[in-house]
Design an enzyme around this catalytic site. Structure first.
Site, PDB file in Angstrom:
ATOM      1  CB  CYS A   1      -0.936   0.017   1.195  1.00  0.00           C
ATOM      2  SG  CYS A   1      -2.077  -1.353   1.182  1.00  0.00           S
TER       3      CYS A   1
ATOM      4  CG  ASN B   1      -6.771  -0.968   0.647  1.00  0.00           C
ATOM      5  OD1 ASN B   1      -6.060  -0.548  -0.249  1.00  0.00           O
ATOM      6  ND2 ASN B   1      -6.291  -1.374   1.807  1.00  0.00           N
TER       7      ASN B   1
ATOM      8  CG  HIS C   1      -3.309   3.384   1.909  1.00  0.00           C
ATOM      9  ND1 HIS C   1      -3.667   2.945   0.646  1.00  0.00           N
ATOM     10  CD2 HIS C   1      -3.445   2.313   2.736  1.00  0.00           C
ATOM     11  CE1 HIS C   1      -3.991   1.668   0.730  1.00  0.00           C
ATOM     12  NE2 HIS C   1      -3.874   1.250   1.981  1.00  0.00           N
TER      13      HIS C   1
HETATM   14  O1  UT7 Z   1      -3.691  -1.044   3.743  1.00  0.00           O
HETATM   15  C1  UT7 Z   1      -3.768  -1.733   4.940  1.00  0.00           C
HETATM   16  C2  UT7 Z   1      -4.828  -2.777   4.701  1.00  0.00           C
HETATM   17  N1  UT7 Z   1      -5.594  -3.203   5.810  1.00  0.00           N
HETATM   18  C3  UT7 Z   1      -6.225  -2.417   6.699  1.00  0.00           C
HETATM   19  O2  UT7 Z   1      -6.109  -1.242   6.760  1.00  0.00           O
HETATM   20  C4  UT7 Z   1      -7.147  -3.109   7.657  1.00  0.00           C
HETATM   21  C5  UT7 Z   1      -7.120  -2.539   9.033  1.00  0.00           C
HETATM   22  N2  UT7 Z   1      -8.108  -3.190   9.845  1.00  0.00           N
HETATM   23  C6  UT7 Z   1      -9.423  -2.947   9.739  1.00  0.00           C
HETATM   24  O3  UT7 Z   1      -9.823  -2.135   8.933  1.00  0.00           O
HETATM   25  C7  UT7 Z   1     -10.378  -3.676  10.644  1.00  0.00           C
HETATM   26  O4  UT7 Z   1      -9.643  -4.442  11.574  1.00  0.00           O
HETATM   27  C8  UT7 Z   1     -11.373  -4.587   9.885  1.00  0.00           C
HETATM   28  C9  UT7 Z   1     -12.367  -3.744   9.120  1.00  0.00           C
HETATM   29  C10 UT7 Z   1     -10.658  -5.520   8.925  1.00  0.00           C
HETATM   30  C11 UT7 Z   1     -12.152  -5.446  10.878  1.00  0.00           C
HETATM   31  O5  UT7 Z   1     -12.840  -4.636  11.808  1.00  0.00           O
HETATM   32  P1  UT7 Z   1     -12.734  -4.932  13.374  1.00  0.00           P
HETATM   33  O6  UT7 Z   1     -13.603  -3.963  14.022  1.00  0.00           O
HETATM   34  O7  UT7 Z   1     -11.284  -4.939  13.737  1.00  0.00           O
HETATM   35  O8  UT7 Z   1     -13.379  -6.375  13.472  1.00  0.00           O
HETATM   36  P2  UT7 Z   1     -12.749  -7.721  14.010  1.00  0.00           P
HETATM   37  O9  UT7 Z   1     -11.723  -8.255  13.063  1.00  0.00           O
HETATM   38  O10 UT7 Z   1     -12.351  -7.572  15.435  1.00  0.00           O
HETATM   39  O11 UT7 Z   1     -14.008  -8.656  13.931  1.00  0.00           O
HETATM   40  C12 UT7 Z   1     -15.192  -8.399  14.698  1.00  0.00           C
HETATM   41  C13 UT7 Z   1     -16.242  -9.427  14.303  1.00  0.00           C
HETATM   42  C14 UT7 Z   1     -15.715 -10.854  14.340  1.00  0.00           C
HETATM   43  O12 UT7 Z   1     -16.752 -11.680  14.824  1.00  0.00           O
HETATM   44  P3  UT7 Z   1     -16.762 -12.164  16.354  1.00  0.00           P
HETATM   45  O13 UT7 Z   1     -15.478 -12.914  16.525  1.00  0.00           O
HETATM   46  O14 UT7 Z   1     -16.830 -10.904  17.156  1.00  0.00           O
HETATM   47  O15 UT7 Z   1     -17.988 -13.003  16.406  1.00  0.00           O
HETATM   48  C15 UT7 Z   1     -15.449 -11.173  12.887  1.00  0.00           C
HETATM   49  O16 UT7 Z   1     -15.540 -12.541  12.612  1.00  0.00           O
HETATM   50  O17 UT7 Z   1     -16.680  -9.201  12.967  1.00  0.00           O
HETATM   51  C16 UT7 Z   1     -16.562 -10.407  12.207  1.00  0.00           C
HETATM   52  N3  UT7 Z   1     -16.273 -10.079  10.820  1.00  0.00           N
HETATM   53  C17 UT7 Z   1     -17.243  -9.808   9.933  1.00  0.00           C
HETATM   54  N4  UT7 Z   1     -18.590  -9.788  10.039  1.00  0.00           N
HETATM   55  C18 UT7 Z   1     -19.295  -9.449   8.949  1.00  0.00           C
HETATM   56  C19 UT7 Z   1     -15.068  -9.949  10.223  1.00  0.00           C
HETATM   57  N5  UT7 Z   1     -15.239  -9.609   8.927  1.00  0.00           N
HETATM   58  C20 UT7 Z   1     -16.584  -9.523   8.733  1.00  0.00           C
HETATM   59  C21 UT7 Z   1     -17.370  -9.184   7.624  1.00  0.00           C
HETATM   60  N6  UT7 Z   1     -18.715  -9.172   7.785  1.00  0.00           N
HETATM   61  N7  UT7 Z   1     -16.834  -8.885   6.436  1.00  0.00           N
END
Ligand code: UT7
Length: 331
Positions: free
Chosen positions: A113, A288, A258
């Site tokens: 990125c 992204n 970004h």
């Molecule tokens: O260029 C760099 C590229 N990457 C990034 O910038 C990503 C940076 N990180 C993020 O943007 C966030 O961490 C995410 C958007 C990827 C995830 O958000 P979060 O608030 O950190 O969620 P989490 O990973 O802690 O997951 C929370 C819940 C989980 O369920 P449980 O364990 O609480 O039951 C996940 O399984 O959300 C669930 N989950 C989803 N639910 C619906 C994860 N992905 C999804 C989804 N739809 N797509």
């Protein structure tokens, strides 16, 4: 010493729009979850047969047109991508072939990125050193063909999109205009926080049926860790760049961060004390696009009149590696 001036910008995104609702056909997710956590509403995916080199060519021709130049005016190509059209050679040489400019050097940058900001750092050094006078700088990504479009891969699959952005950089003699400085960093201790493990040369063979069954050919991410580092490193890099030029956040006209997650961009904005209208966000429409987010956002902001001659523009990047960086440009 010459200064690096942005003479033209351009972008290309595929016509195929994939909404959050479309994703619910293939995985357990929802428009509400995606919008609330990321701000993304839709992204573009390439149709069958579209290559990174072709998207890069279209973005480059738009940038060349704005600059009033032809492919034959280019002295060098620097291209950022983590998704080359083939394992090797890089996409830069295919772009060069498509542009019909044999002999011109083509360097692929592997900084994920941060590829556009890393590439700008290289191109700026070449221009300042007098090695090249006109450089085509491109960020291009095809993520859609490599995502796990199932509930197993939903954390990453909802984030990424495809597209290309380009800039024509020229040597300028006006001290009041151009790239003031670039600042790039990396920390390989976090390499496996966001990575693609297979097929890779350190494995023998590079990929097996078991790897595919286990989904090891898909990218993996520790989302929360990436988020935490992104919201710290991007403002830090902008402050470093401002400091290096004797400037403060009050001098910034426009920030192009970004586009990783709208929440990340909003936190970066708050840490730098900027207003909404000073920060360019288009992740809602494109997701992204990795190395392509900054040049696509730059090109759109120029066309919308949000970036104008004389503006102080800050770029901030963060990505897999971890890699991160910034640039300050007097437009
Ligand atoms: O260029 C760099 C590229 N990457 C990034 O910038 C990503 C940076 N990180 C993020 O943007 C966030 O961490 C995410 C958007 C990827 C995830 O958000 P979060 O608030 O950190 O969620 P989490 O990973 O802690 O997951 C929370 C819940 C989980 O369920 P449980 O364990 O609480 O039951 C996940 O399984 O959300 C669930 N989950 C989803 N639910 C619906 C994860 N992905 C999804 C989804 N739809 N797509």
């Amino acid at each position: 010493m010459p200064r690096t001036v942005f003479a033209g910008t351009g972008y290309y995104v595929p016509e195929r729009v994939i909404t959050n609702h479309d994703l619910t056909q293939w995985m357990d997710t929802s428009d509400e979850w995606i919008v609330e956590r990321t701000g993304i509403r839709e992204r573009r995916w390439v149709p069958e047969g579209m290559t990174g080199a072709e998207m890069a060519r279209r973005a480059s021709l738009m940038a060349l047109e704005e600059a009033g130049m032809e492919p034959g005016d280019i002295d060098a190509i620097v291209l950022g991508t983590l998704s080359p059209d083939v394992f090797f050679p890089g996409t830069g040489v295919y772009l060069q072939k498509e542009l019909g400019i044999p002999g011109v050097p083509a360097l692929d940058v592997r900084a994920q990125c941060s590829g556009f900001v890393y590439g700008l750092s290289v191109a700026d050094a070449w221009i300042r050193a007098g090695q090249y006078r006109t450089i085509l700088l491109v960020g291009v990504e095809i993520q859609s063909t490599g995502l796990d479009i199932s509930t197993r891969g939903r954390d990453l699959a909802v984030l990424f999109g495809d597209g290309a952005g380009a800039a024509v950089l020229v040597a300028g003699d006006d001290d009041a205009r151009g790239v003031l400085s670039t600042h790039i960093h990396a920390d390989g201790r976090y390499a496996e926080m966001l990575w693609g493990e297979c097929g890779s040369s350190r494995k023998h063979p590079r990929i097996t049926c078991e790897d595919i069954e286990a989904g090891r050919h898909y990218p993996k991410m520790e989302g929360r860790e990436v988020f935490k580092h992104a919201v710290t490193r991007m403002p830090e890099a902008v402050l470093e760049a401002l400091d290096a030029n004797g400037l403060t956040t009050a001098d910034i006209d426009v920030l192009v961060p970004h586009q990783a997650n709208l929440r990340i961009s909003q936190m970066v904005q708050r840490r730098l004390g900027l207003r909404d209208d000073q920060v360019v966000n288009n992740i809602q429409r494109y997701g992204n696009t990795t190395a392509a987010t900054i040049p696509i956002a730059l090109a759109e902001a120029v066309r919308e009149g949000r970036i104008q001659r004389g503006h102080l523009v800050a770029l901030a990047a963060f990505g897999s590696g971890f890699t991160w960086g910034s640039a300050i440009i007097r437009w």
